[in-house]
Write a protein that holds these residues in place. Structure first.
Motif, PDB file in Angstrom:
ATOM      1  N   CYS A  85       0.848  -1.192   0.000  1.00  0.00           N
ATOM      2  CA  CYS A  85       0.000   0.000   0.000  1.00  0.00           C
ATOM      3  C   CYS A  85       0.886   1.245   0.000  1.00  0.00           C
ATOM      4  O   CYS A  85       1.741   1.391   0.873  1.00  0.00           O
ATOM      5  CB  CYS A  85      -0.885  -0.021   1.239  1.00  0.00           C
ATOM      6  SG  CYS A  85      -1.732   1.542   1.505  1.00  0.00           S
ATOM      7  N   GLN A 132       0.115   4.181   0.771  1.00  0.00           N
ATOM      8  CA  GLN A 132      -0.252   5.108   1.843  1.00  0.00           C
ATOM      9  C   GLN A 132       0.238   4.627   3.200  1.00  0.00           C
ATOM     10  O   GLN A 132       0.722   5.417   4.008  1.00  0.00           O
ATOM     11  CB  GLN A 132      -1.779   5.275   1.901  1.00  0.00           C
ATOM     12  CG  GLN A 132      -2.400   5.757   0.616  1.00  0.00           C
ATOM     13  CD  GLN A 132      -1.899   7.126   0.196  1.00  0.00           C
ATOM     14  OE1 GLN A 132      -1.659   7.992   1.037  1.00  0.00           O
ATOM     15  NE2 GLN A 132      -1.715   7.330  -1.091  1.00  0.00           N
ATOM     16  N   ILE A 157      -0.899  -5.802   0.790  1.00  0.00           N
ATOM     17  CA  ILE A 157      -2.289  -5.981   0.384  1.00  0.00           C
ATOM     18  C   ILE A 157      -2.353  -7.222  -0.491  1.00  0.00           C
ATOM     19  O   ILE A 157      -1.515  -7.402  -1.368  1.00  0.00           O
ATOM     20  CB  ILE A 157      -2.783  -4.809  -0.493  1.00  0.00           C
ATOM     21  CG1 ILE A 157      -2.423  -3.459   0.101  1.00  0.00           C
ATOM     22  CG2 ILE A 157      -4.269  -4.910  -0.762  1.00  0.00           C
ATOM     23  CD1 ILE A 157      -2.645  -2.327  -0.911  1.00  0.00           C
ATOM     24  N   CYS A 161      -7.655  -1.973  -1.231  1.00  0.00           N
ATOM     25  CA  CYS A 161      -6.834  -1.850  -0.030  1.00  0.00           C
ATOM     26  C   CYS A 161      -7.742  -1.746   1.189  1.00  0.00           C
ATOM     27  O   CYS A 161      -8.482  -0.770   1.324  1.00  0.00           O
ATOM     28  CB  CYS A 161      -5.950  -0.614  -0.125  1.00  0.00           C
ATOM     29  SG  CYS A 161      -4.975  -0.369   1.367  1.00  0.00           S
ATOM     30  N   CYS A 164      -6.883   1.476   3.435  1.00  0.00           N
ATOM     31  CA  CYS A 164      -7.353   2.795   2.986  1.00  0.00           C
ATOM     32  C   CYS A 164      -8.813   2.754   2.545  1.00  0.00           C
ATOM     33  O   CYS A 164      -9.397   3.783   2.273  1.00  0.00           O
ATOM     34  CB  CYS A 164      -6.512   3.274   1.809  1.00  0.00           C
ATOM     35  SG  CYS A 164      -4.751   3.317   2.141  1.00  0.00           S
ATOM     36  N   HIS A 211      -6.024   0.767  -5.094  1.00  0.00           N
ATOM     37  CA  HIS A 211      -4.728   1.273  -5.509  1.00  0.00           C
ATOM     38  C   HIS A 211      -4.375   0.625  -6.838  1.00  0.00           C
ATOM     39  O   HIS A 211      -4.587  -0.570  -7.024  1.00  0.00           O
ATOM     40  CB  HIS A 211      -3.631   0.927  -4.503  1.00  0.00           C
ATOM     41  CG  HIS A 211      -3.807   1.563  -3.163  1.00  0.00           C
ATOM     42  ND1 HIS A 211      -4.074   2.904  -3.000  1.00  0.00           N
ATOM     43  CD2 HIS A 211      -3.733   1.052  -1.911  1.00  0.00           C
ATOM     44  CE1 HIS A 211      -4.162   3.162  -1.703  1.00  0.00           C
ATOM     45  NE2 HIS A 211      -3.970   2.062  -1.027  1.00  0.00           N
TER      46      HIS A 211
HETATM   47 ZN   LIG Z   1      -3.808   1.599   0.912  1.00  0.00          ZN
END
Ligand SMILES: [Zn+2]
Length: 66
Positions: free
Chosen positions: A8, A10, A15, A38, A41, A45
């Motif tokens: 991920c 972020q 994932i 994901c 989040c 993605h």
């Molecule tokens: Zn993510």
């Protein structure tokens, strides 16, 4: 067989893409591009195969994947 995993962007957490493939076969595949949901989040993605890896699926059920 293994699960295709990506990181991920972020949170830096791994994932599951939902794809499963042999590691050897995955490495021979041409570069491709996909999307993965994901759970960290709660969004999708986009990812490139070059950034993905194969996590071998174990028969052991005591390995909990968060
Ligand atoms: Zn993510």
């Amino acid at each position: 067989m293994g699960k295709i995993m990506v990181r991920c962007p972020q949170t830096g957490r791994s994932i599951e893409t939902g794809m499963e493939m042999d590691a050897a076969r995955f490495q021979r595949m041409p570069v491709f591009f996909s999307r993965a949901y994901c759970p960290h989040c709660r969004t999708y993605h986009e990812w490139f195969a070059a950034h993905a890896w194969v996590e071998e699926i174990s028969d052991r059920e005591d390995i909990a994947l968060a």
